[in-house]
Design a protein around this motif. Structure first.
Motif, mmCIF file in Angstrom:
data_model
loop_
_atom_site.group_PDB
_atom_site.id
_atom_site.type_symbol
_atom_site.label_atom_id
_atom_site.label_comp_id
_atom_site.label_asym_id
_atom_site.label_seq_id
_atom_site.Cartn_x
_atom_site.Cartn_y
_atom_site.Cartn_z
ATOM 1 N N GLY A 59 -8.696 10.992 6.398
ATOM 2 C CA GLY A 59 -7.745 11.202 7.515
ATOM 3 C C GLY A 59 -6.298 11.363 7.255
ATOM 4 N N GLY A 60 -5.757 11.527 5.765
ATOM 5 C CA GLY A 60 -4.701 11.922 5.385
ATOM 6 C C GLY A 60 -4.218 11.199 4.009
ATOM 7 N N THR A 61 -3.239 10.326 3.840
ATOM 8 C CA THR A 61 -2.969 9.719 2.647
ATOM 9 C C THR A 61 -3.152 8.183 2.593
ATOM 10 N N ASN A 62 -3.658 7.830 1.488
ATOM 11 C CA ASN A 62 -3.791 6.331 1.273
ATOM 12 C C ASN A 62 -2.897 6.151 0.053
ATOM 13 N N ILE A 63 -1.986 5.282 0.182
ATOM 14 C CA ILE A 63 -1.311 4.356 -1.059
ATOM 15 C C ILE A 63 -1.635 3.045 -1.286
ATOM 16 N N VAL A 64 -1.763 2.957 -2.704
ATOM 17 C CA VAL A 64 -2.455 1.848 -3.033
ATOM 18 C C VAL A 64 -1.363 1.201 -4.153
ATOM 19 N N ALA A 65 -0.968 -0.095 -3.731
ATOM 20 C CA ALA A 65 -0.053 -0.847 -4.741
ATOM 21 C C ALA A 65 -0.832 -1.899 -5.141
ATOM 22 N N VAL A 66 -0.714 -2.087 -6.802
ATOM 23 C CA VAL A 66 -1.733 -3.243 -7.318
ATOM 24 C C VAL A 66 -0.491 -4.111 -7.607
ATOM 25 N N LEU A 67 -0.673 -5.216 -7.355
ATOM 26 C CA LEU A 67 0.174 -6.574 -7.764
ATOM 27 C C LEU A 67 -0.103 -7.593 -8.237
ATOM 28 N N ARG A 68 0.555 -7.958 -9.206
ATOM 29 C CA ARG A 68 0.302 -9.204 -10.238
ATOM 30 C C ARG A 68 1.147 -10.167 -9.633
ATOM 31 N N ILE A 69 0.428 -11.524 -9.148
ATOM 32 C CA ILE A 69 1.248 -12.639 -8.813
ATOM 33 C C ILE A 69 0.599 -13.785 -9.307
ATOM 34 N N GLY A 70 1.303 -14.191 -10.305
ATOM 35 C CA GLY A 70 0.716 -15.476 -11.394
ATOM 36 C C GLY A 70 -0.374 -14.955 -11.923
ATOM 37 N N LYS A 71 -1.648 -15.443 -12.136
ATOM 38 C CA LYS A 71 -2.695 -15.064 -12.754
ATOM 39 C C LYS A 71 -3.460 -14.353 -11.950
ATOM 40 N N LEU A 72 -3.286 -13.720 -10.524
ATOM 41 C CA LEU A 72 -4.036 -13.180 -9.819
ATOM 42 C C LEU A 72 -3.470 -11.665 -9.417
ATOM 43 N N THR A 73 -4.364 -10.559 -9.221
ATOM 44 C CA THR A 73 -3.799 -9.429 -8.796
ATOM 45 C C THR A 73 -4.436 -8.926 -7.135
ATOM 46 N N ALA A 74 -3.546 -8.250 -6.642
ATOM 47 C CA ALA A 74 -3.911 -8.111 -5.267
ATOM 48 C C ALA A 74 -3.551 -6.688 -4.997
ATOM 49 N N LEU A 79 -2.385 3.497 4.888
ATOM 50 C CA LEU A 79 -2.985 4.777 5.555
ATOM 51 C C LEU A 79 -1.907 5.319 6.379
ATOM 52 N N GLY A 80 -1.803 6.459 6.514
ATOM 53 C CA GLY A 80 -1.146 7.508 7.340
ATOM 54 C C GLY A 80 -1.475 8.796 7.138
ATOM 55 N N ASP A 81 -0.951 9.649 8.221
ATOM 56 C CA ASP A 81 -0.891 11.176 8.041
ATOM 57 C C ASP A 81 -0.071 11.886 7.185
ATOM 58 N N SER A 82 1.071 11.224 6.375
ATOM 59 C CA SER A 82 1.499 11.564 5.292
ATOM 60 C C SER A 82 1.877 10.715 4.469
ATOM 61 N N LEU A 83 2.773 11.183 3.370
ATOM 62 C CA LEU A 83 2.744 9.972 2.423
ATOM 63 C C LEU A 83 3.886 8.805 2.756
ATOM 64 N N LEU A 84 4.859 9.402 3.521
ATOM 65 C CA LEU A 84 5.952 8.441 4.378
ATOM 66 C C LEU A 84 5.211 7.701 5.223
ATOM 67 N N THR A 85 4.433 7.840 6.101
ATOM 68 C CA THR A 85 3.797 6.893 7.158
ATOM 69 C C THR A 85 2.893 6.050 6.345
ATOM 70 N N ALA A 86 1.979 6.610 5.311
ATOM 71 C CA ALA A 86 1.233 5.684 4.423
ATOM 72 C C ALA A 86 2.197 4.573 3.809
ATOM 73 N N TYR A 87 3.121 4.834 3.011
ATOM 74 C CA TYR A 87 4.112 4.041 2.657
ATOM 75 C C TYR A 87 4.605 2.950 3.691
ATOM 76 N N ALA A 88 4.949 3.386 4.718
ATOM 77 C CA ALA A 88 5.512 2.403 5.851
ATOM 78 C C ALA A 88 4.478 1.552 6.339
ATOM 79 N N ASP A 89 3.311 2.053 6.297
ATOM 80 C CA ASP A 89 2.038 1.144 6.578
ATOM 81 C C ASP A 89 1.792 0.151 5.502
ATOM 82 N N LEU A 90 1.930 0.666 4.033
ATOM 83 C CA LEU A 90 1.792 -0.335 2.941
ATOM 84 C C LEU A 90 2.926 -1.480 3.164
ATOM 85 N N ARG A 91 4.067 -1.214 3.519
ATOM 86 C CA ARG A 91 5.020 -2.175 3.288
ATOM 87 C C ARG A 91 5.000 -3.233 4.552
#
Length: 115
Positions: A59-74, A79-91
């Motif tokens: 459907g467009g662009t999917n940006i994924v951020a992998v975070l390490r928080i202590g011993k865990l990852t998340a 998701l969005g129709d462009s890189l910018l809208t996908a990043y806004a959704d990620l935030r």
């Protein structure tokens, strides 16, 4: 062999220069670098942004951020129709997994599991 060795890859790993995923253009690479820095500012001392990448999505662009928080990852995705809208959704989705991982780390430190 890489078909486009001169292009950066669709993943920014701030902790290493190990190539991942598929080639992207310079503008996307710079955007992912700025996104990783912005996410790190949002997280502050709570965690570390290990990597930010662009993944296929019909459907467009999917940006994924992998975070390490202590011993865990998340993984946090946007998701969005462009890189910018996908990043806004990620935030918009950044806080919840960070809080969950932080509470799990706190819980595990107070009540260690029996082994």
């Amino acid at each position: 062999m890489d078909a486009h060795p001169e292009l950066p890859l669709a993943c920014l790993d701030p902790l290493s220069s190990v190539p991942m995923l598929t080639p992207i253009d310079e503008a996307t690479s710079q955007f992912l670098e700025a996104a990783a820095e912005d996410l790190q500012r949002q997280l502050g001392i709570v965690g570390i942004v290990e990597r930010v990448d662009v993944r296929p999505w019909p459907g467009g662009t999917n940006i994924v951020a992998v975070l390490r928080i202590g011993k865990l990852t998340a993984d946090v995705q946007g998701l969005g129709d462009s890189l910018l809208t996908a990043y806004a959704d990620l935030r918009r989705h950044l806080v919840e997994p960070a809080l969950i991982a932080s509470f799990r780390n706190l819980y595990d430190s107070v009540l260690p599991t029996e082994r």
